[in-house]
Motif scaffolding. Structure first.
Motif, mmCIF file in Angstrom:
data_model
loop_
_atom_site.group_PDB
_atom_site.id
_atom_site.type_symbol
_atom_site.label_atom_id
_atom_site.label_comp_id
_atom_site.label_asym_id
_atom_site.label_seq_id
_atom_site.Cartn_x
_atom_site.Cartn_y
_atom_site.Cartn_z
ATOM 1 N N THR A 115 23.650 33.980 37.882
ATOM 2 C CA THR A 115 25.109 33.851 37.786
ATOM 3 C C THR A 115 25.738 35.155 37.329
ATOM 4 N N ALA A 116 25.181 35.751 36.273
ATOM 5 C CA ALA A 116 25.706 37.023 35.768
ATOM 6 C C ALA A 116 25.624 38.104 36.844
ATOM 7 N N GLY A 117 24.497 38.164 37.552
ATOM 8 C CA GLY A 117 24.338 39.153 38.612
ATOM 9 C C GLY A 117 25.352 38.972 39.723
ATOM 10 N N LEU A 118 25.610 37.739 40.109
ATOM 11 C CA LEU A 118 26.602 37.471 41.163
ATOM 12 C C LEU A 118 27.999 37.859 40.707
ATOM 13 N N PHE A 119 28.346 37.552 39.468
ATOM 14 C CA PHE A 119 29.657 37.949 38.948
ATOM 15 C C PHE A 119 29.800 39.473 38.887
ATOM 16 N N LEU A 120 28.671 40.175 38.756
ATOM 17 C CA LEU A 120 28.701 41.644 38.744
ATOM 18 C C LEU A 120 28.717 42.240 40.144
ATOM 19 N N GLY A 121 28.770 41.393 41.159
ATOM 20 C CA GLY A 121 28.883 41.868 42.528
ATOM 21 C C GLY A 121 27.564 42.074 43.251
ATOM 22 N N MET A 122 26.457 41.635 42.654
ATOM 23 C CA MET A 122 25.167 41.778 43.318
ATOM 24 C C MET A 122 25.041 40.777 44.462
ATOM 25 N N THR A 123 24.262 41.146 45.471
ATOM 26 C CA THR A 123 23.935 40.178 46.518
ATOM 27 C C THR A 123 23.045 39.092 45.924
ATOM 28 N N ARG A 124 22.908 37.980 46.625
ATOM 29 C CA ARG A 124 22.030 36.915 46.145
ATOM 30 C C ARG A 124 20.604 37.422 45.969
ATOM 31 N N GLU A 125 20.136 38.220 46.938
ATOM 32 C CA GLU A 125 18.760 38.730 46.863
ATOM 33 C C GLU A 125 18.574 39.632 45.646
ATOM 34 N N THR A 126 19.538 40.509 45.395
ATOM 35 C CA THR A 126 19.430 41.434 44.265
ATOM 36 C C THR A 126 19.478 40.686 42.945
ATOM 37 N N ALA A 127 20.432 39.772 42.810
ATOM 38 C CA ALA A 127 20.560 39.002 41.569
ATOM 39 C C ALA A 127 19.301 38.184 41.304
ATOM 40 N N SER A 128 18.748 37.582 42.353
ATOM 41 C CA SER A 128 17.560 36.749 42.192
ATOM 42 C C SER A 128 16.330 37.591 41.877
ATOM 43 N N ARG A 129 16.152 38.697 42.585
ATOM 44 C CA ARG A 129 14.981 39.543 42.361
ATOM 45 C C ARG A 129 15.015 40.141 40.946
ATOM 46 N N PHE A 130 16.181 40.613 40.519
ATOM 47 C CA PHE A 130 16.296 41.160 39.165
ATOM 48 C C PHE A 130 16.011 40.073 38.129
ATOM 49 N N SER A 131 16.501 38.865 38.379
ATOM 50 C CA SER A 131 16.253 37.747 37.477
ATOM 51 C C SER A 131 14.765 37.450 37.368
ATOM 52 N N PHE A 132 14.061 37.419 38.505
ATOM 53 C CA PHE A 132 12.640 37.095 38.486
ATOM 54 C C PHE A 132 11.825 38.195 37.804
ATOM 55 N N LEU A 133 12.171 39.456 38.057
ATOM 56 C CA LEU A 133 11.468 40.550 37.387
ATOM 57 C C LEU A 133 11.737 40.527 35.883
ATOM 58 N N LEU A 134 12.969 40.169 35.522
ATOM 59 C CA LEU A 134 13.335 40.091 34.106
ATOM 60 C C LEU A 134 12.608 38.939 33.408
ATOM 61 N N ALA A 135 12.144 37.968 34.198
ATOM 62 C CA ALA A 135 11.408 36.847 33.612
ATOM 63 C C ALA A 135 10.068 37.288 33.047
ATOM 64 N N ILE A 136 9.479 38.341 33.618
ATOM 65 C CA ILE A 136 8.114 38.719 33.231
ATOM 66 C C ILE A 136 8.010 39.083 31.756
ATOM 67 N N PRO A 137 8.795 40.053 31.256
ATOM 68 C CA PRO A 137 8.646 40.376 29.818
ATOM 69 C C PRO A 137 9.031 39.234 28.894
ATOM 70 N N ILE A 138 10.024 38.420 29.272
ATOM 71 C CA ILE A 138 10.437 37.343 28.366
ATOM 72 C C ILE A 138 9.395 36.233 28.339
ATOM 73 N N ILE A 139 8.724 35.968 29.463
ATOM 74 C CA ILE A 139 7.653 34.965 29.458
ATOM 75 C C ILE A 139 6.449 35.489 28.686
ATOM 76 N N VAL A 140 6.188 36.803 28.785
ATOM 77 C CA VAL A 140 5.119 37.398 27.981
ATOM 78 C C VAL A 140 5.402 37.186 26.498
ATOM 79 N N LEU A 141 6.638 37.438 26.072
ATOM 80 C CA LEU A 141 7.003 37.246 24.666
ATOM 81 C C LEU A 141 6.888 35.785 24.255
ATOM 82 N N ALA A 142 7.374 34.877 25.114
ATOM 83 C CA ALA A 142 7.297 33.451 24.800
ATOM 84 C C ALA A 142 5.849 32.987 24.702
ATOM 85 N N SER A 143 5.006 33.489 25.608
ATOM 86 C CA SER A 143 3.589 33.124 25.583
ATOM 87 C C SER A 143 2.915 33.657 24.327
#
Length: 265
Positions: A172-200
């Motif tokens: 949602t934040a990426g789309l509001f910033l003008g990113m395409t769906r692909e860009t917003a989704s890909r950035f979101s998924f890549l951003l998931a990696i460090p946060i899931i590492v921390l949660a784990s």
């Protein structure tokens, strides 16, 4: 936890972790609906590891390139290749990491109720629909900057509240910033990696320093099923992204909010 419960919850976690519908809400609501006991920290660790392996494997080329260029950039003290993206992922992880350290006890004890999940499921679902409806989304990965990373990172921190959805709010934040769906989704998924590492890491520390008895059958079933379902969900989400957009998930969230209101409130 019996085999069928572990299988169901593993599949549910894998499906919902990367779709914009909130995995935490589903893992909290499912035991409430079926009268199951809490699955425990050991099981939570297994499904986190499963989803982490799924996203790393699916984006393995991106992950390798970003990590390599990031390390080279640090060594040479200049941006090389995807080195800037590596820094943006670090920047985007900081808000959620700090919020988790400061507020996790409050979130675990006070913000897991049905009324909170009803509100976050509905409101952040509608915001996702609004962001997807707005025109002029043309920005690609090579246009991202540190300000985008900060804003998306703050959005990710908000997803600590159950029902918000980490992928949903960051997209949602990426789309509001003008990113395409692909860009917003890909950035979101890549951003998931460090946060899931921390949660784990937090879950692993909790298991290692407590008297928790790990159900290893449930651990293996949950980890394997969450891995298989997560990698499948990522693939088809990205494949169908431009065909279906975000509104199927928005409609699902509205319906889910209605069910929560009718059954649990």
């Amino acid at each position: 936890m019996d085999v069928y419960q572990a299988l169901f919850l593993g599949l549910l976690q894998g499906l919902t972790e990367f779709l914009p519908i909130s995995s935490s809400a589903h893992l909290i609501l499912t035991p409430a609906f079926f009268g199951w006991e809490d699955q425990g920290v050991g099981f939570d660790l297994s499904v986190h590891v499963g989803t982490l392996l799924a996203v790393v494997l699916y984006f393995r080329r991106d992950v390798f390139g970003i990590a390599r260029d990031g390390l080279i950039s640090v060594g040479q003290r200049r941006i090389v290749g995807q080195g800037a993206l590596a820094w943006y992922l670090v920047i985007g992880t900081i808000p959620a990491g700090l919020a988790g350290l400061a507020l996790l006890d409050m979130i675990d004890n006070e913000l897991r109720g049905a009324s909170v999940i009803f509100f976050t499921t509905l409101v952040f679902g509608l915001l996702l629909g609004l962001a997807d409806w707005l025109p002029k989304r043309q920005r690609t990965m090579d246009t991202l900057n540190w300000k985008d990373a900060v804003i998306v990172g703050i959005a990710q921190a908000m997803a600590l509240v159950p029902g918000t959805s980490r992928s949903g709010v960051t997209i949602t934040a990426g789309l509001f910033l003008g990113m395409t769906r692909e860009t917003a989704s890909r950035f979101s998924f890549l951003l998931a990696i460090p946060i899931i590492v921390l949660a784990s890491a937090v879950k692993l520390l909790e298991v290692a320093t407590s008297d928790v008895i790990v159900d290893w059958n449930g651990f293996l079933i949950g980890g394997i099923t969450s891995f298989l379902m997560a990698i499948t969900a990522i693939h088809f989400f990205l494949k169908w992204l431009n065909k279906v957009g975000m509104w199927p998930y928005v409609i699902y969230r509205i319906v889910l909010a209605g069910v929560i209101y009718a059954v649990l409130m």
